[in-house]
Design a protein around this motif. Structure first.
Motif, PDB file in Angstrom:
ATOM      1  N   SER A  37       9.701 -13.542  32.198  1.00  0.00           N
ATOM      2  CA  SER A  37      10.313 -13.842  30.898  1.00  0.00           C
ATOM      3  C   SER A  37      11.825 -13.955  30.990  1.00  0.00           C
ATOM      4  O   SER A  37      12.461 -13.317  31.833  1.00  0.00           O
ATOM      5  N   VAL A  38      12.371 -14.778  30.112  1.00  0.00           N
ATOM      6  CA  VAL A  38      13.816 -14.894  29.951  1.00  0.00           C
ATOM      7  C   VAL A  38      14.115 -14.483  28.516  1.00  0.00           C
ATOM      8  O   VAL A  38      13.610 -15.098  27.574  1.00  0.00           O
ATOM      9  N   ILE A  39      14.890 -13.415  28.361  1.00  0.00           N
ATOM     10  CA  ILE A  39      15.213 -12.949  27.016  1.00  0.00           C
ATOM     11  C   ILE A  39      16.722 -12.965  26.809  1.00  0.00           C
ATOM     12  O   ILE A  39      17.494 -13.157  27.762  1.00  0.00           O
ATOM     13  N   GLY A  40      17.136 -12.719  25.581  1.00  0.00           N
ATOM     14  CA  GLY A  40      18.558 -12.687  25.250  1.00  0.00           C
ATOM     15  C   GLY A  40      18.722 -12.964  23.774  1.00  0.00           C
ATOM     16  O   GLY A  40      17.853 -13.586  23.165  1.00  0.00           O
ATOM     17  N   PRO A  41      19.840 -12.508  23.204  1.00  0.00           N
ATOM     18  CA  PRO A  41      20.073 -12.721  21.767  1.00  0.00           C
ATOM     19  C   PRO A  41      20.144 -14.216  21.421  1.00  0.00           C
ATOM     20  O   PRO A  41      20.279 -15.053  22.321  1.00  0.00           O
ATOM     21  N   ASN A  42      20.092 -14.534  20.151  1.00  0.00           N
ATOM     22  CA  ASN A  42      20.196 -15.924  19.690  1.00  0.00           C
ATOM     23  C   ASN A  42      21.422 -16.595  20.294  1.00  0.00           C
ATOM     24  O   ASN A  42      22.498 -16.010  20.308  1.00  0.00           O
ATOM     25  N   GLY A  43      21.246 -17.813  20.768  1.00  0.00           N
ATOM     26  CA  GLY A  43      22.368 -18.579  21.298  1.00  0.00           C
ATOM     27  C   GLY A  43      22.784 -18.181  22.700  1.00  0.00           C
ATOM     28  O   GLY A  43      23.793 -18.657  23.220  1.00  0.00           O
ATOM     29  N   VAL A 211      10.092 -17.751  27.228  1.00  0.00           N
ATOM     30  CA  VAL A 211      11.205 -17.313  26.379  1.00  0.00           C
ATOM     31  C   VAL A 211      10.593 -16.799  25.101  1.00  0.00           C
ATOM     32  O   VAL A 211       9.801 -17.514  24.474  1.00  0.00           O
ATOM     33  N   GLU A 212      10.911 -15.578  24.730  1.00  0.00           N
ATOM     34  CA  GLU A 212      10.266 -15.018  23.544  1.00  0.00           C
ATOM     35  C   GLU A 212      11.122 -13.908  22.940  1.00  0.00           C
ATOM     36  O   GLU A 212      11.719 -13.117  23.651  1.00  0.00           O
ATOM     37  N   HIS A 213      11.171 -13.892  21.597  1.00  0.00           N
ATOM     38  CA  HIS A 213      11.937 -12.846  20.905  1.00  0.00           C
ATOM     39  C   HIS A 213      11.082 -11.628  20.592  1.00  0.00           C
ATOM     40  O   HIS A 213      11.614 -10.561  20.297  1.00  0.00           O
ATOM     41  N   ASP A 214       9.770 -11.788  20.606  1.00  0.00           N
ATOM     42  CA  ASP A 214       8.877 -10.672  20.285  1.00  0.00           C
ATOM     43  C   ASP A 214       8.847  -9.719  21.483  1.00  0.00           C
ATOM     44  O   ASP A 214       8.143  -9.931  22.457  1.00  0.00           O
ATOM     45  N   ASP A 223       5.757  -9.695  34.261  1.00  0.00           N
ATOM     46  CA  ASP A 223       5.904  -9.042  35.559  1.00  0.00           C
ATOM     47  C   ASP A 223       7.371  -8.750  35.822  1.00  0.00           C
ATOM     48  O   ASP A 223       7.722  -7.698  36.349  1.00  0.00           O
ATOM     49  N   ARG A 224       8.230  -9.704  35.447  1.00  0.00           N
ATOM     50  CA  ARG A 224       9.687  -9.507  35.559  1.00  0.00           C
ATOM     51  C   ARG A 224      10.369 -10.128  34.365  1.00  0.00           C
ATOM     52  O   ARG A 224       9.852 -11.071  33.754  1.00  0.00           O
ATOM     53  N   ILE A 225      11.556  -9.613  34.081  1.00  0.00           N
ATOM     54  CA  ILE A 225      12.327 -10.123  32.944  1.00  0.00           C
ATOM     55  C   ILE A 225      13.760 -10.420  33.399  1.00  0.00           C
ATOM     56  O   ILE A 225      14.355  -9.632  34.140  1.00  0.00           O
ATOM     57  N   HIS A 226      14.270 -11.567  32.968  1.00  0.00           N
ATOM     58  CA  HIS A 226      15.680 -11.919  33.206  1.00  0.00           C
ATOM     59  C   HIS A 226      16.372 -11.931  31.850  1.00  0.00           C
ATOM     60  O   HIS A 226      15.811 -12.423  30.879  1.00  0.00           O
ATOM     61  N   GLU A 256      18.533  -6.507  15.369  1.00  0.00           N
ATOM     62  CA  GLU A 256      17.549  -5.659  14.697  1.00  0.00           C
ATOM     63  C   GLU A 256      17.000  -4.650  15.692  1.00  0.00           C
ATOM     64  O   GLU A 256      16.785  -4.975  16.850  1.00  0.00           O
ATOM     65  N   ASP A 257      16.757  -3.418  15.239  1.00  0.00           N
ATOM     66  CA  ASP A 257      16.278  -2.360  16.124  1.00  0.00           C
ATOM     67  C   ASP A 257      15.048  -2.765  16.917  1.00  0.00           C
ATOM     68  O   ASP A 257      14.932  -2.494  18.092  1.00  0.00           O
ATOM     69  N   GLU A 258      14.147  -3.456  16.211  1.00  0.00           N
ATOM     70  CA  GLU A 258      12.874  -3.749  16.857  1.00  0.00           C
ATOM     71  C   GLU A 258      12.991  -4.810  17.939  1.00  0.00           C
ATOM     72  O   GLU A 258      12.100  -4.984  18.739  1.00  0.00           O
ATOM     73  N   GLU A 259      14.148  -5.510  17.981  1.00  0.00           N
ATOM     74  CA  GLU A 259      14.269  -6.614  18.932  1.00  0.00           C
ATOM     75  C   GLU A 259      13.926  -6.220  20.357  1.00  0.00           C
ATOM     76  O   GLU A 259      13.233  -6.901  21.062  1.00  0.00           O
ATOM     77  N   LEU A 260      14.431  -5.056  20.803  1.00  0.00           N
ATOM     78  CA  LEU A 260      14.177  -4.653  22.178  1.00  0.00           C
ATOM     79  C   LEU A 260      13.006  -3.683  22.251  1.00  0.00           C
ATOM     80  O   LEU A 260      12.631  -3.232  23.318  1.00  0.00           O
ATOM     81  N   GLY A 261      12.443  -3.408  21.112  1.00  0.00           N
ATOM     82  CA  GLY A 261      11.290  -2.505  21.086  1.00  0.00           C
ATOM     83  C   GLY A 261      11.676  -1.098  21.509  1.00  0.00           C
ATOM     84  O   GLY A 261      10.895  -0.375  22.117  1.00  0.00           O
ATOM     85  N   LEU A 262      12.923  -0.712  21.197  1.00  0.00           N
ATOM     86  CA  LEU A 262      13.391   0.622  21.636  1.00  0.00           C
ATOM     87  C   LEU A 262      12.919   1.711  20.691  1.00  0.00           C
ATOM     88  O   LEU A 262      12.703   1.473  19.523  1.00  0.00           O
TER      89      LEU A 262
END
Ligand SMILES: Nc1ncnc2c1ncn2[C@@H]1O[C@H](COP(=O)(O)OP(=O)(O)OP(=O)(O)O)[C@@H](O)[C@H]1O
Ligand SMILES: [Mg+2]
Length: 262
Positions: A37-43, A211-214, A223-226, A256-262
């Motif tokens: 997965s490739v994650i990151g904030p909007n933009g 690429v996913e925000h959830d 398996d891995r995240i960038h 938002e708090d839930e974004e990273l699922g912390l």
């Protein structure tokens, strides 16, 4: 160790004064069948990165290698034929065609017979027809769309249309499938189903770049995240490593708090 399936080497993309990707590298290791997965904030530059991998945008600098072959700047259809496919957007769905017809249409890209052979009903064209029909049924089954095979797209709910878009991508028989926010707009039940199907796609021998925000879905499936942040890669690791990485937590603060699922 075998060569990576896909490799992005120091890719940079500038849009005028804006640097959307800066020096981004990523290796999709062999064997096929992982979810990366490739994650990151909007933009942050995630979609831009995917567009460069799949040939929809040319990098300002850097290289993309598929099975060791330089595909930088190749048009998307050639890259698709070499095994890397970005899913079709919903705009390519035809309301009156059935699910089966959509996958068959996407398959046309991959038949072996020439147009003339098809028109003349040559043996090779007949062979294609049977082979591709079987393949389309197989793909619909993998995507859990068999029951909708003969249903016109306009009667399908959003969740199934999304799966149909992915099924059309799979018709190209890719080794690498790029999914940009495939679960956006789906309800929790549809998301769970789509996540489980994504896993099945990978298990069938396709490497999935997601690429996913959830974040719940990302953490469960990858398996891995960038992690991209303002166009740069700030972290790479297992879901556990990413969840605990101070740079990543910092980047997501204020989201938002839930974004990273912390
Ligand atoms: N064709 C373009 N021309 C100019 N600027 C662009 C273009 N495409 C993207 N950008 C800019 O590049 C940056 C990265 O955009 P990108 O769409 O790659 O982000 P993203 O991480 O996919 O964001 P999101 O999570 O919102 O989908 C943004 O500032 C965006 O405005
Ligand atoms: Mg995007």
């Amino acid at each position: 160790m075998s060569a990576p399936i896909l490799e992005a080497r120091s890719i940079t993309k500038r849009f005028g004064g804006l640097t959307a990707n800066e020096d981004v590298s990523l290796v999709l290791p062999a064997p096929v069948g992982q979810v990366i997965s490739v994650i990151g904030p909007n933009g942050a530059g995630k979609s831009t990165f995917f567009k460069m991998l799949s040939g929809f945008l040319r990098p300002s600098s850097g290289q993309v290698l598929l099975h060791g072959q330089d595909i930088t700047g190749m048009p998307p259809h050639r890259i698709a034929r070499l095994g890397l496919v970005r899913t079709f957007q919903e705009t390519t769905i035809f309301p009156d065609l059935t699910a089966m017809e959509h996958v068959s249409l996407a398959h046309q890209l991959h038949r072996e017979a020439s147009d003339l052979e098809v028109v003349l009903g040559a043996p090779r064209a007949k062979g294609d027809e049977i082979r591709l029909g079987e393949s389309a049924r197989e793909i619909l089954e993998l995507m859990e769309l068999s029951a909708s095979a003969d249903v016109a797209a306009r009667h399908l709910p959003q969740g199934l249309l999304r799966l149909l878009g992915i099924a059309m991508g799979l018709a190209a028989r890719p080794q690498v499938l790029l999914l940009d926010e495939p679960y956006a707009g789906l309800n929790p039940e549809e998301t769970n189903r789509a996540v489980a199907i994504t896993r099945k796609i990978a298990a069938s021998g396709v490497s999935v770049l997601l690429v996913e925000h959830d974040m719940k879905a990302v953490m469960a499936i990858s398996d891995r995240i960038h992690v991209l942040y303002f166009g740069r890669k700030i972290a790479e690791g297992t879901p556990e490593e990413i969840r605990n990485d101070p740079k990543v937590i910092e980047a997501y603060l204020g989201q938002e708090d839930e974004e990273l699922g912390l």
